[in-house]
Every structure is written in C-alpha cells, then in structure tokens.
Design a protein around this motif. Structure first.
Motif: not given
Ligand code: SF4
Length: 436
Positions: A152-164, A196-199, A232-234, A271-273
């Motif tokens: 799973g992922c809680n980030q909801f980047c505006s182009y990404c369907i993965i959280p759904y 994973g999806i968002h490790i 990973i993310e920065p 919507n990148r953080k």
C-alpha cells in the motif's frame, strides 16, 4: 495432474506475488505450464498503472480463454481490484480476486468446479489494515531475491492509481521478513532486495518499528552478504538514516531515489512531497557519507502543463545531479487520477522528444559513472550468461555496475573479485581475478 499457467503484468511486487501464488498451486499438486500451452487454470496477475496496462490485462484474459475454452480463468491484482465489474463482464472470466484474499485462491477454484458459478471476491481495500501473508515469492533459479516487506501507499501522487489499487500502508511483521530471508539462505541466495509499494513508509502503521530497524534485523542474519532497497524517496534520507546505513557493511552502496521531475512547480502539481532543494540535500548526504555510492532514479516527462522551460529545468537538474542510471517514463493519463483531468496535456511528439533527450543523457551519465571505476578491483555477484560475443556472463558490483566477464554458468551465484577493464555501452568488461 491438473495444470496451471501464469501471466504477470506490471512491477516487481506483482512478479513476487505471482511467484508466491505459484508456490500455493504447486503445494496443491498443480503442474505449472507455459502460458501459451493448454492449461486447466490460467491466472493473470494484472496491472493498472496506465490505461494501456488495463488494455493489456484485458487482452491476456481473452487470450487465456481462447487457449482452452474449458479452463478456469482467474484474474488477480491491481486492475481486478480497481475495476472488478469491468473484469467480470469479460467473457470467460471465472474468478476475480483483487489485491487481497490471494491465499484462498485454491479454495475458490474448488468451489467454482463444484458449483459451476463465477466468483468475485473483490472488496473495498481502502479500509484494509493488515498485511496479507500468502507465502513467499522465492524464485528458485535466480541469484538475487526480492522480499516484499510492505503493502500500500498513502502518498496519492496526482498521476498514480496505486493507492486505490493497493490500499493504505500495511507493514509485514519483522518476524516474517526475517523468516523469509532465512528460507532464502537455504536456497543459496546471497543478495536480497527489500521491496514493496512504498517501502519508506515501512513501520509507520505499526509505530513500533521502521525501515531502518528492519534493515538492522536483516543485517544481523548470518549468511546474507548483500542487502539492497527497492525505490525510496528523498525524505527518507535523513542524516540519521545515512549514518546508520553507512555502518551496515552488507548494505549495497546503491540507492534508487525516485525524483520524477527536477522542476519544483511540476513536483507540486504531481503532489510529490519534496522540493528539488531537499532532494539535492539528500543526495549530497548520501554522497558525502557513502564511498562510491551509485544513485539512480525515475523521471517522468510530459506531465500535464510541463512547459519547455519546466522541462529544461528538469534536464539541467538531472545533468547537475549526475545519476548512475535513470528510468525515463512518458506520462500517460490514468483515469481515476486527478492528473488525467488536468488541462494542458503534453503532445505525444513532445513527450517523445523529451524522453529521447533524457534517455541520451542517462546513457552518457552511466558511462561517466562507470569510467570512474576502470582499473579498480571489485567483487561481482554473477547472475546469468549473456548474449555478448562468446562465453560471457554478467554480474553486478555492490554499487550496481553491470560487469561482463568471460566465464561459464558455474560462476552463477558466486561473488568473485574482478578487475574492471573498459566501458562498453552501459556496462564494464572485466577480468576475473580470484574467488573469495
Ligand atoms: S509514492 Fe506516489 S507514485 Fe509511488 S505508489 Fe505512492 S502514489 Fe504512486
């Protein structure tokens, strides 16, 4: 003996999960056959990351039924999760399972065989709170093993369907991850990749652990020699994080740090953080503390509203950071995401032109990075024979440089010291010195 055939679309997590499902079928006495052969059961593990992935998933579902009209067709994965009704309408589909309940697939198939009816078990995933254990996705003949640590992922980047498609973050228990690593050791693996999806969010749902704590636990296991991380993310890369990993000797000095754009206004629309400044700071910390570290990234071109000026900012940023490798993607609208309805969609020809430029830059930067190591001796873990001249096998250094050496299949799975001689395309030709 009953037969089953698999087809997997999409990412490493899907490949891992198909392998775990394969093990479930094997344990139930099924014989695995090629997807193009006649089988009793076809299982398509679908992807939904772009509209094209949906289309490809549908094509493979139809192909399965054509291969054997009497077969049971099972559709699992992200596309099934986000569009179960659409999947259900495709002629010949017998079982629809989304991104949970995969551990019960055999029971559902038995039910279909006796009751002769279609089953759809897809439920809302957005309130799911536990990590589904359904066995390990161990590949029996590979040298590098992937371990799924998180869903799973809680980030909801505006182009990404993965959280759904995958639902909220759920971490696998440390105990189960450690047990799986130990199993992998018995299969002879020496290198593992925590995926994973968002490790980066590992442990955030439990609040009793974190990615770094998990890495430390895995690091303690005797026998595993190399540990890598998936993307990973920065914002994960704090001074504390880097100071810890730099002292963990099995951690490979290669990090894939997702960027997506080198322009702040584009990042904001995505919507990148993080900002480019924060990204740059994270990379500087990694480079300052970890010798010879390789940093690769993902970058997307043609995001809605990306002007020439914005793209040039990204180009300049990428040039300046100088990655050892880049995965370049063209933005593709995904229905159900905010970005799909943004104005100023970029034309296909502009996307093509921008992606070609970044692809060229990526090649140049890989060669530039690889050249730094010519003349050095590095340990290479060999993986497979390759189609290059005659009798070459490829492997990777800890910092993920692809190295080709003259050698045979016996080297597969071994870590050997190699003298790095010359760069060719995106790899280095080396000479084997000795075995460790
Ligand atoms: S971090 Fe963003 S791009 Fe990655 S899975 Fe989550 S929403 Fe999608």
């Amino acid at each position: 003996m009953k037969t089953v055939a698999f087809y997997t679309l999409g990412c490493k997590v899907n490949q891992y999960e198909t392998q775990a499902i394969t093990n479930i079928f094997e344990n139930a006495g099924y014989n695995i056959v090629d997807f193009n052969k006649k089988a009793d059961v076809y299982l398509i593990n679908t992807c939904t990351v772009t509209n094209l992935s949906d289309r490809k998933s549908r094509q493979m579902i139809r192909r399965a039924k054509k291969l054997n009209g009497d077969s049971i067709v099972v559709v699992v994965g992200c596309y099934a999760q986000t569009a179960p009704e659409e999947v259900s309408k495709i002629e010949g589909v017998n079982l629809i399972v989304g991104t949970k309940e995969r551990s019960k697939i055999i029971d559902y198939i038995n039910e279909i065989e006796t009751k002769k009816k279609k089953i759809n078990v897809v439920e809302d995933i957005m309130n799911e709170r536990s990590f589904e254990e359904f066995g390990s996705g161990i590949y029996k003949e590979r040298t590098r093993a992937f371990i799924k640590i998180q869903e799973g992922c809680n980030q909801f980047c505006s182009y990404c369907i993965i959280p759904y498609a995958r639902g909220p973050i759920r971490s696998r228990s440390e105990k189960n991850v450690v047990e799986e690593v130990k199993k992998l050791l018995n299969f002879g693996y020496r290198e593992i990749v925590l995926t994973g999806i968002h490790i980066g969010s590992y442990g955030k749902d439990k609040k009793t652990t974190s990615l770094i704590e998990l890495i430390k636990k895995v690091h303690e296991i005797d026998g595993i020699e190399r540990i890598r991380l998936g993307s990973i993310e920065p914002n994960l890369i704090s001074e504390d994080f880097v100071n810890t990993i730099k002292n963990l000797k099995k951690m490979c000095p290669h990090y894939h740090v997702s960027l997506q754009s080198g322009c702040d206004s584009t990042l904001e629309r995505m919507n990148r953080k993080y900002t480019t400044l924060e990204y740059k700071k994270s990379i500087s910390t990694l480079r300052r503390e970890i010798e010879d570290v390789a940093i690769s990234t993902d970058v997307m071109v043609g995001f809605p509203g990306e002007t020439t000026e914005e793209f040039e900012k990204t180009y300049k940023f990428l040039d300046e950071i100088s990655f050892s490798g880049m995965h370049v993607f063209k933005y593709s609208p995904r229905k159900g995401t905010p970005a799909a309805s943004f104005e100023s969609q970029v034309s296909p020809s502009k996307k093509e032109e921008r992606s070609n430029r970044l692809f060229q830059l990526s090649k140049e930067k890989t060669v530039e990075f690889n050249k730094r190591f010519i003349g050095d001796v590095m340990p290479v873990l060999f993986e497979q024979k390759v189609n290059y001249k005659h009798g070459y096998i490829e492997g990777f250094t800890p910092n993920y440089i692809k190295v080709l050496c003259k050698g045979d299949e016996n080297l597969k799975g071994q870590i050997v010291n190699v003298s790095l001689k010359e760069t060719v395309d995106d790899f280095i030709i080396g000479k084997i010195l000795d075995k460790d």
